[in-house]
Design a protein around this motif. Structure first.
Motif, PDB file in Angstrom:
ATOM      1  N   ALA A 234      22.548  -6.217  37.392  1.00  0.00           N
ATOM      2  CA  ALA A 234      21.427  -6.298  36.441  1.00  0.00           C
ATOM      3  C   ALA A 234      20.385  -5.226  36.748  1.00  0.00           C
ATOM      4  O   ALA A 234      19.824  -4.617  35.831  1.00  0.00           O
ATOM      5  CB  ALA A 234      20.795  -7.692  36.498  1.00  0.00           C
ATOM      6  N   ALA A 238      19.388  -2.476  33.986  1.00  0.00           N
ATOM      7  CA  ALA A 238      17.978  -2.456  33.564  1.00  0.00           C
ATOM      8  C   ALA A 238      17.344  -1.104  33.875  1.00  0.00           C
ATOM      9  O   ALA A 238      16.569  -0.576  33.071  1.00  0.00           O
ATOM     10  CB  ALA A 238      17.212  -3.579  34.259  1.00  0.00           C
ATOM     11  N   SER A 241      18.421   1.456  31.290  1.00  0.00           N
ATOM     12  CA  SER A 241      17.797   1.199  29.990  1.00  0.00           C
ATOM     13  C   SER A 241      16.314   1.547  30.002  1.00  0.00           C
ATOM     14  O   SER A 241      15.823   2.245  29.109  1.00  0.00           O
ATOM     15  CB  SER A 241      17.990  -0.273  29.613  1.00  0.00           C
ATOM     16  N   MET A 299      16.211 -10.293  29.636  1.00  0.00           N
ATOM     17  CA  MET A 299      17.074  -9.163  29.308  1.00  0.00           C
ATOM     18  C   MET A 299      17.584  -9.237  27.867  1.00  0.00           C
ATOM     19  O   MET A 299      17.722  -8.214  27.200  1.00  0.00           O
ATOM     20  CB  MET A 299      18.237  -9.080  30.298  1.00  0.00           C
ATOM     21  N   ILE A 332      11.836 -11.176  33.531  1.00  0.00           N
ATOM     22  CA  ILE A 332      12.718 -10.300  34.305  1.00  0.00           C
ATOM     23  C   ILE A 332      12.196 -10.139  35.724  1.00  0.00           C
ATOM     24  O   ILE A 332      12.910 -10.363  36.707  1.00  0.00           O
ATOM     25  CB  ILE A 332      12.856  -8.928  33.613  1.00  0.00           C
ATOM     26  N   PHE A 391      20.836  -3.618  28.332  1.00  0.00           N
ATOM     27  CA  PHE A 391      20.117  -4.853  28.639  1.00  0.00           C
ATOM     28  C   PHE A 391      20.989  -6.076  28.347  1.00  0.00           C
ATOM     29  O   PHE A 391      21.017  -7.042  29.117  1.00  0.00           O
ATOM     30  CB  PHE A 391      18.832  -4.939  27.810  1.00  0.00           C
ATOM     31  N   GLY A 394      23.546  -6.661  30.941  1.00  0.00           N
ATOM     32  CA  GLY A 394      22.902  -7.251  32.110  1.00  0.00           C
ATOM     33  C   GLY A 394      22.697  -8.746  31.951  1.00  0.00           C
ATOM     34  O   GLY A 394      22.870  -9.511  32.908  1.00  0.00           O
ATOM     35  N   ALA A 395      22.336  -9.178  30.747  1.00  0.00           N
ATOM     36  CA  ALA A 395      22.173 -10.611  30.495  1.00  0.00           C
ATOM     37  C   ALA A 395      23.504 -11.345  30.602  1.00  0.00           C
ATOM     38  O   ALA A 395      23.588 -12.438  31.174  1.00  0.00           O
ATOM     39  CB  ALA A 395      21.562 -10.831  29.112  1.00  0.00           C
TER      40      ALA A 395
END
Length: 417
Positions: A234, A238, A241, A299, A332, A391, A394-395
Motif C-alpha cells: 500500500a 500510494a 499515486s 484509499m 490513510i 490507489f 492499494g485498497a
C-alpha cells in the motif's frame, strides 16, 4: 518488553503526559519546518529568477535523506534511548541551523539547502524514536485516537503553515526566518525534557556485525508479517499515486480549470481544512474501526477523488472533490501509523518504520521525476485516472488482511548481549 500503559487502567488520552509533551513539541517543530520551507523556497526563487533546477533541488534536499537514512535511523532508534535521542536530534538540528546561518550571513546563499538537508537527516533518527515512545506510553486501545490527534495537528499546519511561512519571510527576511527555525528546535528540545524517563535500556554491545544483523532484522520482520507486507505494498502504490498527482497539481489549475497558478493555494487550503475536520471525525470513532479498514476506506476515496479531479473542468466540482478527499485522507495516515504500532513489537518499531517509510517516499520521488514525461505523452485525465487506479489496487491489497486482529503477543526480536 512490558508496556508501561495497560488498557485496563489507561488514563484519559488528554491527561497522558507523554502525549501532551509530544504534541507541544510537534507544534514547535511544525512552526520551524513551515517557516523554513517557505523561506528557502521564496529566497531561492528570488535569487535564481525562478530557475526550475535550483527550486527542484529543495525537494531533493528534503526527500533524499528520508529515502537514504530512514533505514539507518530506524535501526539506531531501536538501539538508543528514545527520549535522549529525540532531545539530541533537536539540539543538533538547532546547532546546525545556526552554523548554516553564519555561512549564509557571510555570502554563501547555497547553504540554504543544508538547512533542509541536515534537518531531514536528523528527523530520521527522531521520528522512529517518537514512534517507540508512542507504543510504550499510549494504551493499545488509544493508539488510533492518538494518531488522529497527530493527523489533526498536521492538517492545521497545512492550512496555517504556508501563510505563516510567507508572512515571516516577507516581513523579516531569510536570516530571521532561519533563526526562528533554530530557536523553535531548541524550545522543542526543552519541552522534550518533560517526557517520562526512558525505561528502555541502551543497547551497547559492540559485537562485530551486530548493526548489520539488526538492520536486516527489520526487513525480515516486515516480510514475515502478512499485515506489514500488505502495508508495504500500500505504501508503494500510494507513493506512486501521490507523487504524480502532487507534481501535476499546477497543471490541473492552469489547464483543466483555466485559472492562474496562484489559485493552487486555494486547492491546498481547502484540502488542508478538510483534513483537519476529517482528523477530528476519525478520532471520535477510531476505537471502533480496525486500522486496515480505515486505510482501505481512505484509499478507495483517494482513487475516486483523484480520477474526478483529472476529468473535472469545473472549479466548484474540483474544490468539492478536494474537500471530500481531504476529509477522508486522515484515514490513510491514521490507519498506516496504527498498523505499524499494533503489529510491531516495541523493540523493533523504529526499524519497521525505517523499512516502510522509504517505500512511500522513494516511490513518490520516482513518480514525481517521471511526471513531466507522462504529461508530454498522456492527457491529465488519463494520468490522474492511472493514479486513482493505483490507489484502488492499494485498497484491494487490504482484502486478505481485513479481518486480521492485532496479536496479543507479538513476535519477539532476539537481542544480542
Amino acid at each position: 518488553m512490558n508496556r508501561q500503559v495497560q488498557g485496563t487502567n489507561a488514563p484519559s488520552l488528554f491527561r497522558n503526559r507523554f502525549l501532551q509533551t509530544i504534541l507541544l513539541s510537534s507544534v514547535l517543530l511544525q512552526i520551524g519546518i513551515w517557516v523554513r520551507n517557505f523561506a528557502i523556497l521564496l529566497y531561492v526563487a528570488e535569487t535564481t529568477n525562478n530557475d526550475p533546477y535550483a527550486i527542484s533541488l529543495i525537494s531533493v534536499a528534503e526527500f533524499a535523506p528520508i529515502f537514504v537514512f530512514s533505514f539507518i535511523g530506524g535501526t539506531f532508534a531501536d538501539r538508543w534511548r528514545p527520549k535522549r535521542t529525540m532531545i539530541w536530534c533537536d539540539v543538533l538540528s538547532a546547532v546546525s541551523v545556526f552554523a548554516v546561518l553564519l555561512t549564509i550571513h557571510y555570502g554563501s546563499w547555497h547553504s540554504v539547502y543544508l538547512v533542509a538537508f541536515i534537518s531531514a537527516i536528523l528527523s530520521q533518527f527522531s521520528q522512529p524514536s517518537s514512534m517507540r515512545l508512542f507504543k510504550y506510553h499510549v494504551a493499545e486501545e488509544q493508539l488510533q485516537q492518538g494518531m488522529a490527534l497527530f493527523q489533526s495537528l498536521m492538517a492545521i499546519f497545512m492550512v496555517l503553515g504556508p501563510m505563516l511561512g510567507t508572512f515571516v519571510y516577507s516581513t523579516f527576511g531569510l536570516e530571521i526566518s532561519i533563526a526562528v527555525m533554530g530557536i523553535v528546535f531548541l524550545l522543542s528540545a526543552l519541552v522534550l525534557v518533560r517526557l517520562p524517563e526512558d525505561q528502555m535500556q541502551t543497547q551497547t554491545a559492540a559485537v562485530k556485525g551486530q548493526f548489520r544483523k539488526e538492520f536486516v532484522e527489520g526487513f525480515r520482520y516486515v516480510w514475515q508479517s502478512q499485515v506489514l507486507r500488505m502495508l508495504g505494498l500500500a505504501f508503494i502504490l500510494a507513493g506512486l499515486s501521490v507523487g504524480v498527482a502532487q507534481a501535476l497539481n499546477l497543471f490541473i489549475v492552469t489547464e483543466q480549470l483555466g485559472r492562474s497558478k496562484e489559485f493552487l493555494q486555494y486547492l491546498l487550503m481547502v484540502n488542508g481544512a478538510a483534513m483537519l475536520i476529517g482528523g477530528g471525525i476519525v478520532a471520535t470513532f477510531a476505537k471502533k474501526v480496525p486500522p486496515q479498514i480505515l486505510l482501505a476506506i481512505g484509499m478507495v476515496a483517494g482513487a475516486v477523488c483523484t480520477a474526478i479531479v483529472g476529468y473535472s473542468t469545473s472549479v466548484p466540482v474540483t474544490l468539492t472533490v478536494q474537500f471530500l478527499n481531504g476529509l477522508v485522507f486522515p484515514c490513510i495516515h491514521i490507519g498506516i501509523s496504527t498498523m505499524i504500532l499494533k503489529w510491531s513489537e516495541a523493540s523493533i518499531v523504529g526499524r519497521v518504520n525505517g523499512v516502510l517509510n522509504p517505500m512511500f517516499v522513494g516511490m513518490m520521488v520516482i513518480s514525481m521525476s517521471f511526471a513531466g514525461a507522462l504529461k508530454d505523452s498522456f492527457s491529465l485525465s488519463t494520468i490522474y485516472s492511472g493514479a486513482g487506479f493505483l490507489f484502488l489496487i492499494g485498497a484491494l491489497a487490504m482484502i486478505p488482511i481485513m479481518n486480521h486482529k492485532a496479536p496479543d503477543k507479538l513476535p519477539q526480536v532476539a537481542q544480542e548481549v
